[in-house]
Design an enzyme around this catalytic site. Structure first.
Site, PDB file in Angstrom:
ATOM      1  N   GLY A  50       0.664  -1.403  -0.161  1.00 56.04           N
ATOM      2  CA  GLY A  50       0.131  -0.017  -0.175  1.00 56.04           C
ATOM      3  C   GLY A  50       0.718   1.374   0.138  1.00 56.04           C
ATOM      4  O   GLY A  50       0.702   2.098  -0.944  1.00 56.04           O
ATOM      5  N   GLY A  51       1.547   1.523   1.111  1.00 56.66           N
ATOM      6  CA  GLY A  51       2.335   2.777   1.085  1.00 56.66           C
ATOM      7  C   GLY A  51       2.840   3.184   2.456  1.00 56.66           C
ATOM      8  O   GLY A  51       2.714   2.308   3.328  1.00 56.66           O
ATOM      9  N   GLU A 116      -6.483   4.674   2.190  1.00 57.78           N
ATOM     10  CA  GLU A 116      -6.796   3.400   2.522  1.00 57.78           C
ATOM     11  C   GLU A 116      -7.728   3.584   3.697  1.00 57.78           C
ATOM     12  O   GLU A 116      -8.010   4.623   4.061  1.00 57.78           O
ATOM     13  CB  GLU A 116      -5.273   2.597   2.855  1.00 57.78           C
ATOM     14  CG  GLU A 116      -4.439   2.511   1.728  1.00 57.78           C
ATOM     15  CD  GLU A 116      -3.264   1.680   2.065  1.00 57.78           C
ATOM     16  OE1 GLU A 116      -3.344   0.630   2.374  1.00 57.78           O
ATOM     17  OE2 GLU A 116      -2.164   2.433   2.598  1.00 57.78           O
ATOM     18  N   HIS A 238      -5.555  -8.725   8.076  1.00 60.61           N
ATOM     19  CA  HIS A 238      -6.002  -7.875   6.824  1.00 60.61           C
ATOM     20  C   HIS A 238      -7.127  -8.737   6.224  1.00 60.61           C
ATOM     21  O   HIS A 238      -7.128  -9.664   5.953  1.00 60.61           O
ATOM     22  CB  HIS A 238      -4.799  -8.140   5.940  1.00 60.61           C
ATOM     23  CG  HIS A 238      -4.721  -6.916   4.852  1.00 60.61           C
ATOM     24  ND1 HIS A 238      -5.659  -6.934   3.731  1.00 60.61           N
ATOM     25  CD2 HIS A 238      -4.013  -6.079   4.801  1.00 60.61           C
ATOM     26  CE1 HIS A 238      -5.550  -6.032   2.995  1.00 60.61           C
ATOM     27  NE2 HIS A 238      -4.475  -5.217   3.393  1.00 60.61           N
ATOM     28  N   ARG A 284      -9.881  -1.818   9.236  1.00 58.60           N
ATOM     29  CA  ARG A 284      -9.667  -3.267   9.010  1.00 58.60           C
ATOM     30  C   ARG A 284     -10.237  -4.233   9.942  1.00 58.60           C
ATOM     31  O   ARG A 284     -10.793  -5.240   9.417  1.00 58.60           O
ATOM     32  CB  ARG A 284      -8.222  -3.449   9.215  1.00 58.60           C
ATOM     33  CG  ARG A 284      -7.226  -2.924   7.913  1.00 58.60           C
ATOM     34  CD  ARG A 284      -6.012  -3.463   7.869  1.00 58.60           C
ATOM     35  NE  ARG A 284      -5.624  -3.010   6.779  1.00 58.60           N
ATOM     36  CZ  ARG A 284      -4.230  -2.670   6.551  1.00 58.60           C
ATOM     37  NH1 ARG A 284      -3.356  -3.394   7.563  1.00 58.60           N
ATOM     38  NH2 ARG A 284      -3.654  -2.132   5.532  1.00 58.60           N
ATOM     39  N   HIS A 345      -1.929 -10.201   9.499  1.00 60.38           N
ATOM     40  CA  HIS A 345      -1.136  -9.188   8.885  1.00 60.38           C
ATOM     41  C   HIS A 345      -0.059  -8.550   9.531  1.00 60.38           C
ATOM     42  O   HIS A 345       0.980  -8.216   9.312  1.00 60.38           O
ATOM     43  CB  HIS A 345      -2.069  -8.369   7.993  1.00 60.38           C
ATOM     44  CG  HIS A 345      -1.404  -7.447   7.183  1.00 60.38           C
ATOM     45  ND1 HIS A 345      -0.799  -7.516   6.023  1.00 60.38           N
ATOM     46  CD2 HIS A 345      -1.557  -6.010   7.177  1.00 60.38           C
ATOM     47  CE1 HIS A 345      -0.379  -6.435   5.384  1.00 60.38           C
ATOM     48  NE2 HIS A 345      -0.737  -5.507   6.198  1.00 60.38           N
ATOM     49  N   ARG A 380      -4.261  -1.028  14.188  1.00 56.36           N
ATOM     50  CA  ARG A 380      -3.354  -0.066  13.330  1.00 56.36           C
ATOM     51  C   ARG A 380      -4.337   0.374  12.065  1.00 56.36           C
ATOM     52  O   ARG A 380      -4.683  -0.317  11.431  1.00 56.36           O
ATOM     53  CB  ARG A 380      -2.268  -0.706  13.036  1.00 56.36           C
ATOM     54  CG  ARG A 380      -1.514   0.047  12.073  1.00 56.36           C
ATOM     55  CD  ARG A 380      -0.140  -0.873  11.631  1.00 56.36           C
ATOM     56  NE  ARG A 380      -0.487  -2.040  10.791  1.00 56.36           N
ATOM     57  CZ  ARG A 380      -0.579  -1.919   9.490  1.00 56.36           C
ATOM     58  NH1 ARG A 380      -0.063  -0.852   8.812  1.00 56.36           N
ATOM     59  NH2 ARG A 380      -1.058  -2.873   8.516  1.00 56.36           N
ATOM     60  N   SER A 385       2.419   1.652   9.527  1.00 52.89           N
ATOM     61  CA  SER A 385       3.455   1.357  10.108  1.00 52.89           C
ATOM     62  C   SER A 385       4.656   1.380   9.698  1.00 52.89           C
ATOM     63  O   SER A 385       5.943   1.589  10.265  1.00 52.89           O
ATOM     64  CB  SER A 385       3.340  -0.349   9.807  1.00 52.89           C
ATOM     65  OG  SER A 385       2.507  -0.708   8.650  1.00 52.89           O
TER      66      SER A 385
HETATM   67  C1  SIN Z   1      -2.174  -2.944   2.017  1.00 53.83           C
HETATM   68  O1  SIN Z   1      -1.447  -2.499   1.222  1.00 53.83           O
HETATM   69  O2  SIN Z   1      -3.213  -3.036   2.295  1.00 53.83           O
HETATM   70  C2  SIN Z   1      -1.297  -2.992   3.604  1.00 53.83           C
HETATM   71  C3  SIN Z   1      -0.962  -1.767   3.898  1.00 53.83           C
HETATM   72  C4  SIN Z   1      -0.657  -1.683   5.505  1.00 53.83           C
HETATM   73  O3  SIN Z   1      -0.772  -2.890   5.972  1.00 53.83           O
HETATM   74  O4  SIN Z   1      -0.270  -0.824   6.040  1.00 53.83           O
END
Ligand code: SIN
Length: 533
Positions: A50-51, A116, A238, A284, A345, A380, A385
């Site tokens: 993701g980033g 996100e 996740h 999440r 995750h 989180r 992270s």
């Molecule tokens: C994701 O790309 O969904 C993971 C990003 C994350 O866990 O911070």
């Protein structure tokens, strides 16, 4: 430095964003040895898609990022840790760029920011859908340029931390025993400051998005050395791992939902509308639980993530890696939805640290996923992270400069005693499988007191068996990982048993509501001193 005895100012265990940031900063002030149990880029960071979140957009503010983080964290975020991460985030991103990280950019040259789960603004900097791999590449290249100051030891796995108390000194760590996996030799590595940057513990669970290295080594070693451990019940699942038996742990990034993906049942019904105002982009814990609920209700093996209403050209450009991986299994997300299931995750708890990454044991630091800084609270928020790893890697390096050595005058080399070569590897693999399956079934997304008690009893038996095995046979990487995994499983179960409410990532049918009286952290600590197993 002889082959068996290594000496440095800083010993770093782990090569993810936190460890490498620490090493690069600390190398300005001394010699750094980094031990990594496989290859340097075998780190959780390299798998991040993701980033990295930070306030970078014109319409965003520190207050908003902090508020989103706290809201997702369900009352357990530590305010100071949130403020520090949010406020120092932009500087760390610019530093990553200076160190060579090529984030994706708009045609105008501005950073391309995505969204996100839980974020109310576009604030996630990314490098396509392989952000972690790009960060890892750039930081390792920078370490190579500083090879006069930074030595990376691949295939070196820490056995245990070295504790000055064992030599009549203070309650301080001064290095670690390292198993050289190639030669089987255990080396002694000493340093003024020792840094745990060992990442997560996904392998405690049967299904995980983590790489094989994620066996909770740092948490286990820190606990054995007497450090305080916090909030291990908060394990993040996740919501969207690719459902495809041939694909091992392949993550379908939350960024897909950030760009408009919709979760549907197999019959096409969208099911997140009734569950949260952010629908498919809810935090999440909520999405993972909703999927778990629907899978149990319908008996289906997976739900669908539907990207088909998005522009096909955009999808391929924005998510080239995910698109290519799905195609390998005959799934073309431009025209058909992706089958997904939740998987372990991230560990939101870990080794309790202060805002400088210091643990409760002197000269021992913990940074990144292995640590608990208080940033994530009970859940989180996505992409916080990598941010935490960069911020605390930097902060810990600034602090460790002042660490006073606690290295004793003479140190016992590792002694295998009367240990013999292992004769039944099946003991290790059997226990390993058992832990992962029982943690998934009993200590997963939805828990009950009875399931936790079952898990507790079984894990104690397994740990007993490992104890016997550990002292009798020469250590191998598999055995070390199993021992660490079993201890982490124990810490997760013990923490979960103590939290008699549902909050954030910890959900139990026996206590389904938040209990305001339990707005506090779960702390575990060995009371009987360092180095018992
Ligand atoms: C994701 O790309 O969904 C993971 C990003 C994350 O866990 O911070």
């Amino acid at each position: 430095m002889s082959d068996e005895h290594l000496e440095a100012d800083y010993l770093v265990l782990g090569t993810g964003i936190a460890g490498l940031t620490f090493a690069l900063d600390a190398s300005a002030h001394g010699k750094v040895v980094i031990a990594t149990k496989r290859l340097p880029d075998d780190a959780n960071t390299a798998w991040a898609q993701g980033g990295i979140a930070a306030v970078l957009g014109a319409d965003d503010t520190f207050e908003r990022h902090a508020e989103d983080t706290r809201k997702v964290g369900a009352g357990l975020c530590r305010d100071e840790a949130v403020d520090v991460c949010v406020q120092e985030g932009p500087a760390r991103i610019h530093e990553l760029i200076e160190r060579g990280v090529a984030f994706s950019r708009e045609p105008s040259g501005e950073l391309d920011l995505t969204r996100e789960g839980g974020h109310t603004a576009r604030r996630v900097a990314h490098a396509g859908d392989i952000t972690g791999r790009e960060i890892e590449r750039a930081l390792l290249a920078e370490c190579a340029r500083r090879s006069d100051r930074i030595t990376i030891l691949p295939n070196h796995m820490a056995v245990d931390l070295l504790h000055a108390g064992k030599y009549g000194g203070p309650d301080a760590v001064f290095g670690a025993y390292l198993l050289d996996r190639a030669s089987g030799m255990v080396k002694t590595a000493v340093a003024r400051a020792t840094v745990l940057a060992t990442g997560g513990l996904g392998k405690v669970y049967l299904y995980t998005t983590n790489p094989d290295v994620a066996s909770g080594d740092g948490v286990a070693m820190a606990y054995r050395a007497g450090a305080r451990i916090a909030n291990m019940e908060f394990i993040q699942f996740h919501p969207t791992c690719l459902y495809e038996p041939r694909a091992k742990s392949f993550l379908i990034s939350e960024a897909l939902r950030g760009e408009g993906g919709i979760l549907r049942l197999r019959d096409g019904t969208p099911f997140m509308k009734q569950k949260h105002e952010l629908e498919s982009l809810a935090p999440r814990d909520i999405v993972a639980r909703a999927i778990d609920h629907e899978l149990k209700r319908t008996g289906d093996d997976y739900v669908l993530l539907d990207m088909t209403r998005l522009d096909p050209k955009f999808l391929v450009e924005r998510f080239p890696n995910i698109h290519a991986e799905c195609l390998k299994y005959g799934i073309d997300m431009r025209g058909q939805p992706i089958p997904v299931v939740p998987a372990e995750h991230y560990s939101c708890g870990g080794v309790d640290t202060d805002l400088q990454g210091r643990t409760s044991v002197k000269n021992l630091y913990a940074i990144g996923e292995v640590s608990w800084t208080g940033l994530h609270g009970a859940c989180r928020m996505a992409s916080n992270s990598l941010l935490e790893g960069a911020v605390f890697g930097h902060r810990a390096a600034a602090d460790a400069r002042h660490a006073q050595s606690a290295i004793p005058k003479s140190i016992q080399p590792w002694s295998p005693g009367s240990a013999a070569p292992p004769h039944e590897a099946v003991v290790v693999s059997q226990n390993w499988d058992e832990i992962r399956r029982l943690m998934w079934n009993y200590v997963g997304i939805v828990r009950t007191s009875r399931r936790l008690e079952r898990a507790r009893r079984r894990i104690e038996l397994i740990r007993e068996e490992i104890r016997e095995y550990y002292w009798d046979f020469i250590v191998t990487a598999d055995l070390l990982e199993l021992r660490n995994l079993a201890l982490c499983a124990h810490l997760i179960v013990e923490s979960a048993r103590r939290r008699r409410e549902s909050r954030g990532l910890h959900y139990t049918l026996d206590y389904p509501a938040v209990d305001p009286a339990l707005t506090r952290d779960t702390l575990l600590h060995r009371s009987d001193g360092p180095f018992a197993t």
